[in-house]
Motif scaffolding. Structure first.
Motif, mmCIF file in Angstrom:
data_model
loop_
_atom_site.group_PDB
_atom_site.id
_atom_site.type_symbol
_atom_site.label_atom_id
_atom_site.label_comp_id
_atom_site.label_asym_id
_atom_site.label_seq_id
_atom_site.Cartn_x
_atom_site.Cartn_y
_atom_site.Cartn_z
ATOM 1 N N GLY A 2 0.754 -1.397 -0.005
ATOM 2 C CA GLY A 2 0.186 0.000 0.019
ATOM 3 C C GLY A 2 0.885 0.974 -0.083
ATOM 4 O O GLY A 2 2.087 1.286 -0.305
ATOM 5 N N HIS A 3 0.192 2.250 0.591
ATOM 6 C CA HIS A 3 0.909 3.513 0.442
ATOM 7 C C HIS A 3 0.980 4.229 1.799
ATOM 8 O O HIS A 3 0.266 3.927 2.770
ATOM 9 N N GLN A 4 1.903 5.048 1.973
ATOM 10 C CA GLN A 4 2.030 5.893 3.270
ATOM 11 C C GLN A 4 1.299 6.933 3.170
ATOM 12 O O GLN A 4 0.928 7.628 2.102
ATOM 13 N N PRO A 5 0.952 7.696 4.297
ATOM 14 C CA PRO A 5 0.456 9.006 4.408
ATOM 15 C C PRO A 5 1.077 10.145 3.607
ATOM 16 O O PRO A 5 2.034 10.023 3.629
ATOM 17 N N GLY A 6 0.286 10.688 2.710
ATOM 18 C CA GLY A 6 0.849 11.681 2.034
ATOM 19 C C GLY A 6 1.523 11.328 0.590
ATOM 20 O O GLY A 6 1.723 12.339 -0.253
ATOM 21 N N ASP A 7 1.430 10.084 0.071
ATOM 22 C CA ASP A 7 1.780 9.466 -0.782
ATOM 23 C C ASP A 7 1.134 10.053 -2.143
ATOM 24 O O ASP A 7 1.587 10.464 -3.239
ATOM 25 N N LEU A 8 -0.406 9.946 -1.912
ATOM 26 C CA LEU A 8 -0.915 10.365 -3.056
ATOM 27 C C LEU A 8 -0.981 11.825 -3.530
ATOM 28 O O LEU A 8 -0.762 12.299 -4.546
ATOM 29 N N GLU A 9 -0.644 12.729 -2.453
ATOM 30 C CA GLU A 9 -0.717 14.183 -2.709
ATOM 31 C C GLU A 9 0.530 14.502 -3.211
ATOM 32 O O GLU A 9 1.015 15.335 -4.316
ATOM 33 N N ARG A 10 1.803 13.588 -3.013
ATOM 34 C CA ARG A 10 3.047 13.680 -3.592
ATOM 35 C C ARG A 10 2.994 13.404 -5.096
ATOM 36 O O ARG A 10 3.453 14.153 -5.976
ATOM 37 N N TRP A 11 2.359 12.322 -5.406
ATOM 38 C CA TRP A 11 2.279 11.922 -6.860
ATOM 39 C C TRP A 11 1.288 12.887 -7.550
ATOM 40 O O TRP A 11 1.767 13.352 -8.496
ATOM 41 N N ARG A 12 0.345 13.607 -6.866
ATOM 42 C CA ARG A 12 -0.301 14.380 -7.658
ATOM 43 C C ARG A 12 0.471 15.830 -7.963
ATOM 44 O O ARG A 12 0.446 16.532 -9.038
ATOM 45 N N ARG A 13 1.255 16.085 -6.890
ATOM 46 C CA ARG A 13 2.002 17.223 -7.157
ATOM 47 C C ARG A 13 2.933 17.189 -8.285
ATOM 48 O O ARG A 13 3.440 18.094 -9.096
ATOM 49 N N GLU A 14 3.735 16.113 -8.237
ATOM 50 C CA GLU A 14 4.883 15.814 -8.962
ATOM 51 C C GLU A 14 4.135 15.566 -10.905
ATOM 52 O O GLU A 14 4.838 16.203 -11.507
ATOM 53 N N ARG A 15 2.997 15.042 -10.452
ATOM 54 C CA ARG A 15 2.423 14.803 -11.962
ATOM 55 C C ARG A 15 2.065 16.224 -12.699
ATOM 56 O O ARG A 15 2.468 16.384 -13.500
ATOM 57 N N LYS A 16 1.717 17.185 -11.766
ATOM 58 C CA LYS A 16 1.248 18.387 -12.113
ATOM 59 C C LYS A 16 2.375 19.135 -12.720
ATOM 60 O O LYS A 16 2.405 19.881 -13.622
ATOM 61 N N ALA A 17 3.500 18.905 -11.551
ATOM 62 C CA ALA A 17 4.643 19.917 -12.001
ATOM 63 C C ALA A 17 5.188 19.404 -13.462
ATOM 64 O O ALA A 17 5.845 20.455 -14.059
ATOM 65 N N ALA A 18 5.521 18.144 -13.808
ATOM 66 C CA ALA A 18 6.073 17.619 -14.841
ATOM 67 C C ALA A 18 4.974 17.596 -16.051
ATOM 68 O O ALA A 18 5.457 17.427 -16.970
ATOM 69 N N GLY A 19 3.826 18.117 -15.908
ATOM 70 C CA GLY A 19 3.057 18.207 -17.219
ATOM 71 C C GLY A 19 2.525 16.711 -17.651
ATOM 72 O O GLY A 19 2.451 16.498 -18.798
ATOM 73 N N LEU A 20 2.285 15.654 -16.724
ATOM 74 C CA LEU A 20 2.090 14.486 -17.338
ATOM 75 C C LEU A 20 0.600 13.990 -16.877
ATOM 76 O O LEU A 20 -0.038 14.654 -16.226
ATOM 77 N N PRO A 21 0.372 13.086 -17.927
ATOM 78 C CA PRO A 21 1.274 12.329 -18.930
ATOM 79 C C PRO A 21 1.201 13.010 -20.331
ATOM 80 O O PRO A 21 0.316 13.949 -20.552
ATOM 81 N N LYS A 22 2.248 12.700 -20.910
ATOM 82 C CA LYS A 22 2.558 13.478 -22.203
ATOM 83 C C LYS A 22 1.912 12.686 -23.220
ATOM 84 O O LYS A 22 1.469 11.482 -23.092
ATOM 85 N N PRO A 23 1.545 13.247 -24.420
ATOM 86 C CA PRO A 23 0.945 12.629 -25.558
ATOM 87 C C PRO A 23 1.813 11.558 -25.979
ATOM 88 O O PRO A 23 3.071 11.413 -25.833
ATOM 89 N N PRO A 24 1.264 10.502 -26.868
ATOM 90 C CA PRO A 24 2.102 9.432 -27.521
ATOM 91 C C PRO A 24 3.100 10.302 -28.338
ATOM 92 O O PRO A 24 3.012 11.478 -28.792
ATOM 93 N N ALA A 25 4.308 9.629 -28.610
ATOM 94 C CA ALA A 25 5.236 10.299 -29.519
ATOM 95 C C ALA A 25 4.828 10.950 -30.694
ATOM 96 O O ALA A 25 5.397 11.977 -31.039
ATOM 97 N N ALA A 26 4.083 10.271 -31.423
ATOM 98 C CA ALA A 26 3.643 10.895 -32.748
ATOM 99 C C ALA A 26 2.449 11.632 -32.801
ATOM 100 O O ALA A 26 1.643 11.800 -33.757
ATOM 101 N N GLY A 27 1.573 11.553 -31.446
ATOM 102 C CA GLY A 27 0.450 12.296 -31.169
ATOM 103 C C GLY A 27 -0.652 11.164 -31.209
ATOM 104 O O GLY A 27 -0.473 10.094 -31.487
ATOM 105 N N TYR A 28 -1.853 11.621 -30.721
ATOM 106 C CA TYR A 28 -2.992 10.728 -30.473
ATOM 107 C C TYR A 28 -3.492 9.917 -31.893
ATOM 108 O O TYR A 28 -3.847 8.728 -31.924
ATOM 109 N N GLU A 29 -3.624 10.869 -33.054
ATOM 110 C CA GLU A 29 -4.107 10.202 -34.309
ATOM 111 C C GLU A 29 -3.290 9.275 -34.884
ATOM 112 O O GLU A 29 -3.870 8.352 -35.286
ATOM 113 N N ALA A 30 -2.043 9.413 -34.641
ATOM 114 C CA ALA A 30 -1.059 8.428 -35.150
ATOM 115 C C ALA A 30 -1.330 7.261 -34.173
ATOM 116 O O ALA A 30 -1.116 5.978 -34.709
ATOM 117 N N PHE A 31 -1.149 7.313 -33.002
ATOM 118 C CA PHE A 31 -1.299 6.400 -32.015
ATOM 119 C C PHE A 31 -2.523 5.314 -32.348
ATOM 120 O O PHE A 31 -2.653 4.528 -32.506
#
Length: 329
Positions: A27-56
């Protein structure tokens, strides 16, 4: 009054008085979910597929085409939805054909690849198998459509989900604990362990069980893993039930691994498990539709092909399929 688990059996490690748990403490430790959400937002994740959604979509999607052949086979319908033909019977797993994996139509994970099929174009179904009650595996709208078209459909669920299906009009429901088995139209259907969790509302966390399913026909034993992290407990499935001949193994929603690995396998773990099972006929699921984690839509299949390319065996039994594609088992 506090809810108590009506199925509680103190002799079973995955039972608790107030619900269910995994056999091993993960499982997870207290605060893990918030840490993931912060890091995800800061990095702008997830990124699109390499060639874009239409090509995917052009590369990894095709419309469902039904051929009523006599051999056992499977169509991957995207994410964890698999249409199986075993013993001439048709079984459907975890169908989510809606535009979102969410309790509402206006918010939540939006599917990035279209559904390859409409309920009205499915063949006559004999059974529906559900692994757990997360929205990307148990979709209310899809279930209601299925029950309208197939009102006598037999539904297999883990403990705690029968009442949900009864409220939606299901008549034939088989609710099982891990390792329980029933004979259904000449096939042995067994609920097997998975390492995951369940939650549909703020008030029902782990009140219903999660599982995989093993369907044993006349010629082969097929394992639908459901949603699971890697655990040696998965190897006990073949040890107890017999050699797995074919399997649908999850490979997506794994990034970041520090947060996702307890409950989602990454491609490398999927290949290791496949090898430990003796390299059966297999195909990857749980990727390519919803952006549930930090990896891009095309990362799972890219990493899976790299992992398969690095193993010594020349066995090509682990086949990457397009959404909507058929594979003989």
């Amino acid at each position: 009054m506090a809810w108590k688990n009506p199925w509680y059996n103190p002799s079973l490690a995955h039972h608790t008085p107030d619900g269910f748990r995994n056999s091993a403490p993960v499982g997870h430790q207290p605060g893990d979910l918030e840490r993931w959400r912060r890091e995800r937002k800061a990095a702008g994740l997830p990124k699109p597929p390499a060639a874009g959604y239409e090509a995917f979509i052009a590369q990894w999607w095709q419309p469902f085409e039904f051929n009523d052949l006599p051999e056992d086979g499977a169509w991957w319908l995207g994410h964890a939805a698999v249409l199986l033909r075993i013993n001439g019977r048709y079984l459907l797993t975890d169908p989510v054909l809606s535009s979102r994996a969410s309790p509402v139509s206006w918010h939540g994970p939006l599917r990035k690849t279209p559904s390859p099929v409409l309920v009205e174009n499915l063949p006559e179904l004999d059974a529906l198998l559900i692994s757990h009650n997360h929205y990307d595996h148990l979709d209310d709208a899809t279930v209601r459509q299925l029950l309208r078209r197939f009102p006598r459909l037999t539904v297999f669920v883990p403990l705690g989900l029968a009442a949900w299906f009864r409220r939606r009009g299901a008549i034939n429901i088989i609710e099982l604990d891990w390792w329980q088995c029933v004979i259904f139209q000449g096939m042995a259907v067994t609920a097997v362990p998975a390492q995951h969790w369940s939650m549909r509302t703020l008030w029902d966390r782990n009140r219903s069980l999660w599982c995989g399913w093993v369907i044993e026909g006349e010629q082969r034993r097929f394992w639908f893993s459901g949603d699971t992290g890697y655990t040696p407990e998965l190897l006990t499935i073949a040890q107890r039930l017999g050699k797995i001949d074919a399997a649908a193994i999850p490979v997506g929603a794994y990034a970041p691994r520090w947060f996702m690995s307890p409950h989602h396998m990454d491609p490398q773990s999927a290949v290791a498990l496949w090898q430990q099972l003796g390299e059966p006929r297999a195909f990857p699921i749980h990727w390519g539709v919803f952006e549930l984690a930090d990896e891009s839509l095309d990362a799972p299949v890219r990493e899976l092909n790299e992992a398969l390319g690095s193993v010594a065996s020349l066995n090509n039994n682990f086949s990457v399929m397009k959404i909507g594609q058929y594979i003989s088992l």
